[in-house]
Motif scaffolding. Sequence first.
Motif, PDB file in Angstrom:
ATOM      1  N   LYS A 193       3.082   5.828  -2.894  1.00  0.00           N
ATOM      2  CA  LYS A 193       4.253   6.586  -3.363  1.00  0.00           C
ATOM      3  C   LYS A 193       4.234   6.715  -4.887  1.00  0.00           C
ATOM      4  O   LYS A 193       4.545   7.779  -5.426  1.00  0.00           O
ATOM      5  CB  LYS A 193       5.553   5.891  -2.897  1.00  0.00           C
ATOM      6  CG  LYS A 193       6.761   6.743  -3.052  1.00  0.00           C
ATOM      7  CD  LYS A 193       6.686   7.941  -2.126  1.00  0.00           C
ATOM      8  CE  LYS A 193       7.961   8.718  -2.162  1.00  0.00           C
ATOM      9  NZ  LYS A 193       7.807  10.013  -1.523  1.00  0.00           N
ATOM     10  N   ASN A 233       0.824  -1.215   0.000  1.00  0.00           N
ATOM     11  CA  ASN A 233       0.000   0.000   0.000  1.00  0.00           C
ATOM     12  C   ASN A 233       0.856   1.261   0.000  1.00  0.00           C
ATOM     13  O   ASN A 233       0.547   2.230  -0.670  1.00  0.00           O
ATOM     14  CB  ASN A 233      -0.957   0.006   1.195  1.00  0.00           C
ATOM     15  CG  ASN A 233      -2.098  -0.976   1.033  1.00  0.00           C
ATOM     16  OD1 ASN A 233      -2.365  -1.445  -0.067  1.00  0.00           O
ATOM     17  ND2 ASN A 233      -2.749  -1.293   2.134  1.00  0.00           N
ATOM     18  N   GLN A 234       1.955   1.247   0.762  1.00  0.00           N
ATOM     19  CA  GLN A 234       2.842   2.402   0.804  1.00  0.00           C
ATOM     20  C   GLN A 234       3.538   2.605  -0.535  1.00  0.00           C
ATOM     21  O   GLN A 234       3.721   3.728  -0.984  1.00  0.00           O
ATOM     22  CB  GLN A 234       3.879   2.248   1.923  1.00  0.00           C
ATOM     23  CG  GLN A 234       3.291   2.451   3.298  1.00  0.00           C
ATOM     24  CD  GLN A 234       4.337   2.321   4.382  1.00  0.00           C
ATOM     25  OE1 GLN A 234       5.306   1.587   4.235  1.00  0.00           O
ATOM     26  NE2 GLN A 234       4.133   3.045   5.476  1.00  0.00           N
ATOM     27  N   THR A 235       3.930   1.507  -1.175  1.00  0.00           N
ATOM     28  CA  THR A 235       4.560   1.591  -2.498  1.00  0.00           C
ATOM     29  C   THR A 235       3.583   2.152  -3.515  1.00  0.00           C
ATOM     30  O   THR A 235       3.931   3.031  -4.298  1.00  0.00           O
ATOM     31  CB  THR A 235       5.060   0.203  -2.950  1.00  0.00           C
ATOM     32  OG1 THR A 235       5.944  -0.314  -1.959  1.00  0.00           O
ATOM     33  CG2 THR A 235       5.758   0.280  -4.286  1.00  0.00           C
TER      34      THR A 235
END
Length: 102
Positions: A8, A3-5
């Motif tokens: 980003k 999710n963070q990737t």
Amino acid sequence: MKNQTTLKEIENLCKSKLNLFTPDISGTGKNMVLLPLNSYQEAMDLILYLLKTCILALQADYVPDKYIGEPEINISEILKLIIDIVPYEEMEILDELQGLVK
């Protein structure tokens, strides 16, 4: 982690692709559209072209259709845009400079 990737990647896409609007530094909370113009002459030419287009549109006979709608509304919006792009502050500077030269 995925999710963070993804977030980003979305942020990077937004930074590189969504560049039409610029935040208004005067604090209105609105965004601004910057016009890539090379000179004040080019800006005044653009204003004149928009005004002439409105004059021609007001003089023309038209048949309303689903794509154009009511031309009066379109013309009104263009005239509001013209008010926003007239360089009033620059004209004030020119008046002050003219006073200094005299």
